[in-house]
Design an enzyme around this catalytic site. Structure first.
Site, PDB file in Angstrom:
ATOM      1  N   HIS A   1       6.525  22.368 -36.005  1.00 32.15           N
ATOM      2  CA  HIS A   1       7.025  23.694 -35.632  1.00 32.15           C
ATOM      3  C   HIS A   1       5.901  24.697 -35.812  1.00 32.15           C
ATOM      4  O   HIS A   1       5.126  24.588 -36.758  1.00 32.15           O
ATOM      5  CB  HIS A   1       8.217  24.082 -36.520  1.00 32.15           C
ATOM      6  CG  HIS A   1       9.038  25.183 -35.936  1.00 32.15           C
ATOM      7  ND1 HIS A   1       8.696  26.498 -36.088  1.00 32.15           N
ATOM      8  CD2 HIS A   1      10.165  25.149 -35.181  1.00 32.15           C
ATOM      9  CE1 HIS A   1       9.589  27.243 -35.453  1.00 32.15           C
ATOM     10  NE2 HIS A   1      10.485  26.456 -34.894  1.00 32.15           N
TER      11      HIS A   1
ATOM     12  N   ASP B   1      15.672  20.228 -33.764  1.00 31.40           N
ATOM     13  CA  ASP B   1      16.057  19.305 -32.703  1.00 31.40           C
ATOM     14  C   ASP B   1      16.218  17.874 -33.183  1.00 31.40           C
ATOM     15  O   ASP B   1      16.753  17.036 -32.450  1.00 31.40           O
ATOM     16  CB  ASP B   1      15.023  19.339 -31.569  1.00 31.40           C
ATOM     17  CG  ASP B   1      15.199  20.576 -30.718  1.00 31.40           C
ATOM     18  OD1 ASP B   1      16.345  21.024 -30.594  1.00 31.40           O
ATOM     19  OD2 ASP B   1      14.198  21.088 -30.201  1.00 31.40           O
TER      20      ASP B   1
HETATM   21  N1  ACO Z   1       3.984  14.784 -33.681  1.00 34.41           N
HETATM   22  C1  ACO Z   1       2.713  14.466 -34.067  1.00 34.41           C
HETATM   23  N2  ACO Z   1       1.763  15.393 -34.315  1.00 34.41           N
HETATM   24  C2  ACO Z   1       2.112  16.679 -34.183  1.00 34.41           C
HETATM   25  C3  ACO Z   1       3.414  17.075 -33.793  1.00 34.41           C
HETATM   26  C4  ACO Z   1       4.356  16.059 -33.546  1.00 34.41           C
HETATM   27  N3  ACO Z   1       5.622  16.349 -33.175  1.00 34.41           N
HETATM   28  N4  ACO Z   1       3.464  18.427 -33.724  1.00 34.41           N
HETATM   29  C5  ACO Z   1       2.243  18.864 -34.058  1.00 34.41           C
HETATM   30  N5  ACO Z   1       1.423  17.824 -34.336  1.00 34.41           N
HETATM   31  C6  ACO Z   1       0.024  17.892 -34.766  1.00 34.41           C
HETATM   32  C7  ACO Z   1      -0.879  18.174 -33.572  1.00 34.41           C
HETATM   33  O1  ACO Z   1      -1.302  16.977 -32.953  1.00 34.41           O
HETATM   34  C8  ACO Z   1      -2.023  18.917 -34.235  1.00 34.41           C
HETATM   35  O2  ACO Z   1      -2.833  18.006 -34.895  1.00 34.41           O
HETATM   36  P1  ACO Z   1      -4.440  18.246 -34.923  1.00 34.41           P
HETATM   37  O3  ACO Z   1      -4.620  19.551 -35.636  1.00 34.41           O
HETATM   38  O4  ACO Z   1      -4.949  17.075 -35.663  1.00 34.41           O
HETATM   39  O5  ACO Z   1      -4.872  18.298 -33.485  1.00 34.41           O
HETATM   40  C9  ACO Z   1      -1.304  19.755 -35.314  1.00 34.41           C
HETATM   41  O6  ACO Z   1      -0.116  19.011 -35.626  1.00 34.41           O
HETATM   42  C10 ACO Z   1      -0.928  21.146 -34.879  1.00 34.41           C
HETATM   43  O7  ACO Z   1      -0.233  21.056 -33.649  1.00 34.41           O
HETATM   44  P2  ACO Z   1      -0.114  22.233 -32.597  1.00 34.41           P
HETATM   45  O8  ACO Z   1       0.097  21.681 -31.236  1.00 34.41           O
HETATM   46  O9  ACO Z   1      -1.266  23.178 -32.790  1.00 34.41           O
HETATM   47  O10 ACO Z   1       1.179  22.953 -33.089  1.00 34.41           O
HETATM   48  P3  ACO Z   1       1.977  24.038 -32.272  1.00 34.41           P
HETATM   49  O11 ACO Z   1       2.419  25.042 -33.263  1.00 34.41           O
HETATM   50  O12 ACO Z   1       1.202  24.538 -31.105  1.00 34.41           O
HETATM   51  O13 ACO Z   1       3.212  23.211 -31.675  1.00 34.41           O
HETATM   52  C11 ACO Z   1       5.321  22.290 -31.344  1.00 34.41           C
HETATM   53  C12 ACO Z   1       4.490  23.300 -32.133  1.00 34.41           C
HETATM   54  C13 ACO Z   1       5.183  22.558 -29.832  1.00 34.41           C
HETATM   55  C14 ACO Z   1       6.787  22.445 -31.718  1.00 34.41           C
HETATM   56  C15 ACO Z   1       4.808  20.863 -31.681  1.00 34.41           C
HETATM   57  O14 ACO Z   1       4.987  20.613 -33.062  1.00 34.41           O
HETATM   58  C16 ACO Z   1       5.493  19.778 -30.861  1.00 34.41           C
HETATM   59  O15 ACO Z   1       5.075  19.507 -29.741  1.00 34.41           O
HETATM   60  N6  ACO Z   1       6.575  19.128 -31.410  1.00 34.41           N
HETATM   61  C17 ACO Z   1       7.304  18.116 -30.685  1.00 34.41           C
HETATM   62  C18 ACO Z   1       8.311  18.777 -29.752  1.00 34.41           C
HETATM   63  C19 ACO Z   1       9.468  19.403 -30.492  1.00 34.41           C
HETATM   64  O16 ACO Z   1      10.077  18.788 -31.366  1.00 34.41           O
HETATM   65  N7  ACO Z   1       9.812  20.644 -30.084  1.00 34.41           N
HETATM   66  C20 ACO Z   1      10.924  21.397 -30.665  1.00 34.41           C
HETATM   67  C21 ACO Z   1      10.417  22.554 -31.478  1.00 34.41           C
HETATM   68  S1  ACO Z   1      11.751  23.440 -32.200  1.00 34.41           S
HETATM   69  C22 ACO Z   1      12.352  24.357 -30.923  1.00 34.41           C
HETATM   70  O17 ACO Z   1      11.695  24.737 -30.009  1.00 34.41           O
HETATM   71  C23 ACO Z   1      13.785  24.657 -30.962  1.00 34.41           C
END
Ligand code: ACO
Length: 383
Positions: free
Chosen positions: A264, A318
């Site tokens: 998140h 989620d």
């Molecule tokens: N699984 C594995 N690794 C992850 C995940 C994940 N679900 N989410 C983030 N990371 C990692 C990234 O690979 C990144 O690693 P790095 O720094 O080594 O490259 C680090 O964590 C930071 O990730 P970002 O993409 O910068 O985080 P951001 O804040 O942009 O993304 C998001 C947040 C979009 C929710 C992301 O965590 C994601 O894609 N999650 C999966 C989809 C999801 O569950 N969405 C629902 C969110 S809640 C909602 O909207 C109601």
């Protein structure tokens, strides 16, 4: 107001404030969420979705007379025009329910549009109509795509019970209906997320609220936002068994693939809504029988925490919502429209806040392209 001179591009606008707001508050380090200052745990225990929507939109908890009047108005406006139903019957049955919802929410504007937003009666009516009709439109498309007629709302049933009745053609068990209502409370609002930002940008043009909600629905539909709960169920089914969980996580990490329902932008600990939803899921399994996906989910949460917890990757809202909806027999592709039913409350709260202190959103960009390029005649161009 002082104009900002420094221009630094921040991808995803991370940590860039886009508004001053008093609607909700998140502490991502402590895992705290409050609506109008009230902890989400309190609301999930003591409130109803309609009362919570009132709180979010009008700024305080309603008195008993205010709540009764609000509920009565919403009950009265649940029906949708037959022309909207006829329009929906023409939608392809293979279309995604979020696309259907976005189109029908925009179509409401054809019937109730008025672009002057200084009329408090119009604002009240728009709030009531959107809260009342969005669930009817979600349920109607679900039945119509199976070749059935939609079911009229039942005025004897409360908000959550009526939605489940319109969806399944059966009055649901009261415990399931209450759990569903709590799910709506949990999804009603969440500060400056992508769909709320989209709603606010649209609001800032002073267009009508139906266009505001339609744009927010389109934004919520994406798999990185509301669409993730659908993908969680698919992922649990793909994993198939508890034993397969560590290999699945390793594979995702090796391929840099996101594990759905985790991570998140704001929470760096477990999302408080995920904790409440997990408890609800357990209650539902006690009542309606176990779901083997839950065992896989528990193991997955444990393994992800071990391997990615140091990066602040924990279960988000989620992760468990899909398990609750699935147990209630709700089709997977309706999970995001249900999220939208709840989030309409938050979007409308931000709409009101935005139009009360409006300045049109008009950010800037950092141009990276060329200047003074020659116009090359088409016959001289090469690919
Ligand atoms: N699984 C594995 N690794 C992850 C995940 C994940 N679900 N989410 C983030 N990371 C990692 C990234 O690979 C990144 O690693 P790095 O720094 O080594 O490259 C680090 O964590 C930071 O990730 P970002 O993409 O910068 O985080 P951001 O804040 O942009 O993304 C998001 C947040 C979009 C929710 C992301 O965590 C994601 O894609 N999650 C999966 C989809 C999801 O569950 N969405 C629902 C969110 S809640 C909602 O909207 C109601």
């Amino acid at each position: 107001m002082t104009a900002m001179t420094a221009c630094e591009y921040v991808p995803g606008l991370e940590n860039v404030p886009a508004a001053e707001s008093s609607i909700s508050f998140v502490d991502g380090q402590q895992g705290r969420l409050e609506y109008r200052g009230i902890p989400i745990e309190e609301l999930a225990k003591k409130s109803t979705f309609i009362e919570t929507a009132y709180l979010l939109i009008w700024g305080q908890l309603p008195t008993s007379e205010q709540l009764t009047a609000f509920k009565t108005e919403i009950r009265y406006h649940r029906r949708i025009k037959y022309r909207i139903r006829d329009m929906m019957k023409c939608f392809p049955e293979t279309g995604h329910p979020m696309d259907s919802l976005q189109t029908s929410a925009a179509a409401l504007g054809l019937f109730y549009s008025r672009r002057t937003l200084n009329d408090s009666q119009y604002i009240f009516e728009a709030v009531v109509r959107l809260l009342a009709k969005i669930p009817t439109m979600v349920a109607a498309f679900s039945l119509m795509r199976q070749g059935n007629d939609s079911i009229q709302p039942n005025d004897d049933l409360d908000y959550a019970t009526n939605f489940l009745y319109m969806l399944t053609e059966r009055v649901p068990d009261p415990i399931a209906a209450r759990l569903f209502d709590v799910c709506l409370i949990l999804h009603a609002e969440h500060t400056m997320n992508a769909s709320t930002f989209s709603a606010m940008v649209t609001s800032s043009t002073m267009t009508d609220p139906y266009a505001v909600i339609a744009s927010a629905v389109g934004t919520l539909a994406g798999p990185l936002h509301g669409g993730a709960n659908e993908e969680v169920i698919e992922m649990l089914d793909t994993i198939g068994s508890v034993e397969n969980v560590p290999a699945y996580v390793d594979d995702c990490m090796a391929k840099k693939k996101r594990i759905m329902g985790f991570g998140h932008r704001v929470y760096k600990v477990k999302d408080p809504r995920a904790t409440i939803l997990q408890n609800l899921a357990e209650k539902l399994f006690d009542q309606m029988g176990h779901d083997s996906r839950y065992d896989i989910a528990l193991e997955l949460e444990k393994v992800v925490e071990e391997r990615l917890g140091h990066k602040g990757i924990y279960a988000n809202v989620d992760f468990y919502s899909g398990l609750v909806y699935r147990k209630m027999g709700i089709p997977t592709d309706l999970f995001t429209p249900i999220f939208a039913i709840a989030r309409v409350a938050g979007w409308l709260a931000h709409w009101r806040e935005q139009i009360n202190e409006n300045r049109i959103f008009r950010p800037t960009q950092i141009y990276q392209g060329a200047h003074n390029q020659p116009y090359i005649p088409i016959q001289e161009r090469s690919s």
